[in-house]
Each structure stands twice: as structure tokens, then as C-alpha cells.
Design an enzyme around this catalytic site. Sequence first.
Site, short mmCIF file in Angstrom:
data_model
loop_
_atom_site.label_atom_id
_atom_site.label_comp_id
_atom_site.label_asym_id
_atom_site.label_seq_id
_atom_site.Cartn_x
_atom_site.Cartn_y
_atom_site.Cartn_z
CG ASP A 85 -1.73 1.37 1.30
OD1 ASP A 85 -1.87 1.83 0.48
OD2 ASP A 85 -2.03 1.55 2.64
N GLY B 286 1.56 4.97 -0.05
CA GLY B 286 1.11 6.19 0.41
C GLY B 286 1.84 7.29 0.05
CB THR C 135 3.80 9.85 4.62
OG1 THR C 135 3.22 11.36 4.39
CG2 THR C 135 4.79 10.12 5.61
CB ALA D 177 -4.70 2.74 -5.85
CG ASP D 178 -5.75 5.94 -0.66
OD1 ASP D 178 -6.15 6.25 -2.08
OD2 ASP D 178 -5.26 6.63 -0.17
CG ASP E 27 -6.72 5.48 4.97
OD1 ASP E 27 -6.14 5.36 5.76
OD2 ASP E 27 -6.60 4.86 3.81
CB THR F 285 -0.23 12.01 3.54
OG1 THR F 285 0.85 11.00 3.64
CG2 THR F 285 0.24 13.23 3.24
CB THR G 283 5.76 26.01 23.31
OG1 THR G 283 5.69 27.04 23.78
CG2 THR G 283 5.09 26.15 21.86
#
Length: 258
Positions: free
Chosen positions: A6, A8, A10, A108-109, A129, A132, A184
Site C-alpha cells: 500500500d 502512500g 508518506t 487506489a487506496d 483513513d 498523509t 508550548t
Amino acid sequence: MLIVFDVGNTETTIGLFDGDTLRADWRIMTAVPRTSDEFGVVLRSLLSASKVELAAVTAAAIGSVVPPITDPLTRACERYFGVTPILVDAKAALPITVQVDEPLSVGADRLINTLAASQLYQRDTICVDLGTATTFDCITADGVFLGGVIMPGVRTSAETLTRRTSMLPATELIPPKRVIGTRTEECIRAGVLFGAADAIDGIVRRIKAEWPGREVPLVVATGGLAETLQPWCTEFDLIEPTLTLQGLRLAHALLVQR
């Protein structure tokens, strides 16, 4: 054994199936440029760590939203496993209906998730899902992809925040203990993670309000951050981190029969 990829923007998630059983899964960075031989080295190392020989892999499938990765990964499968992988994309003859204006533009995902949800759950489903981008796929029980929503991913939002500001540091996205931060880094974590959780819940509720059928859809979360956000997303019914890998397994089984 079947190996699936799969790919992606990232990360690339890799799954190794022995029949219907997911024997092992791994994540590697997509953004690292690799030749087919470099992919071969990575795959050999991953399989060796799981005590699996290259010769045990007899089939492969790739679902990719990053075209420059598809070709070297395909050649790696051919050279190191001796198999030509099946490519699962918008042109694949899957038993789903893509009911949108531009079917060939759907990633495609998202198509693979549609197949997985319709085959595994057999009910109306909203698949969230978390990659990214955070995508919301609206899927009917009989495998119709109705469309959905795309919003910036959790890590994408955090990286944009710290990159576009001079004084805010890059921060690891670990679960905050409270909303009101006193440092922070704590403020950023609370804003990014709680903000994402509330945005996801809000969009799911809006989708449910527009749902065309009477059945309340099942909400399934997948992707790398699904388990991280689970405690704060009240709309999630089910967490399935490997849903896309399961969809690739199902797609391969269906496509090799044709």
C-alpha cells in the site's frame, strides 16, 4: 505467500499473507528514493527478520498513489520474487461501483478500502483513513463508492503549523494528558490531536446526516494514526489498522481469477 504494498504519500505499508492470515506487516518511508535493487535489499531484510525466504513469496499486489514508486517496486518484485505484481487502481476490474463525477481520479487506496469494507462488513460504511490526508470514504453495503471527504492529515497539519511559524517547535505527536497545555509542545499536541479528533467526529456526523439510506453506517478507522486517535473520536465503531492490506489481498484473489 502473497506480499502486498500500500504505497502512500508518506509511508508504504507492506503486508505478507499466508492464505487469509496476515503473517507480518511493516512500514517504510515512501519519500526515500529507491531503485529496484534497493527495494530488493529492503524486502530481503524484512522477510529475513520474519524468517521467510524470498522463494516463499509466490504472488504480489500493489496499490499506489505515488506513480514514481510503482515502477521500481514492480521491477523489484519481478527480479527478487520472480512474480509480476497485480496493480490495483481505478482501471482494475473490481466488483465495486465508483459513483462519482471522475471515477479515474479516485485514489487506489480509496478503491481498495471500498472493496475491503463491502466484502468484510457487508453493510453501509464510512471508512476514515488517517494518512498523509485524512479521507472519509462513503461505501454502501453492495460496494458502491458514493464519494467522500478529504482533509489535511494529522501529521500534515502539525508539520505545516511548525514550518510556517518562527517560534513553534516541531513536536512529537504523543497523546496529551489534558487540553490546557502549560508548555508550548503540550499546546501544539492538544491543538493538533484534539482538533483532529473533533474535526473527524464533526465530519462523520455531517456525512451521517446526508446518508442516502436508512441504515446508520458503520464507522471504521484505519491508517497509521487510527489507534492514536481512538480514545477521543467518539464516532469510531471499529479500528482496523490493516484494512487496506486486507483489501489488497481480496483484490488480488478476485483479479487473478479473471
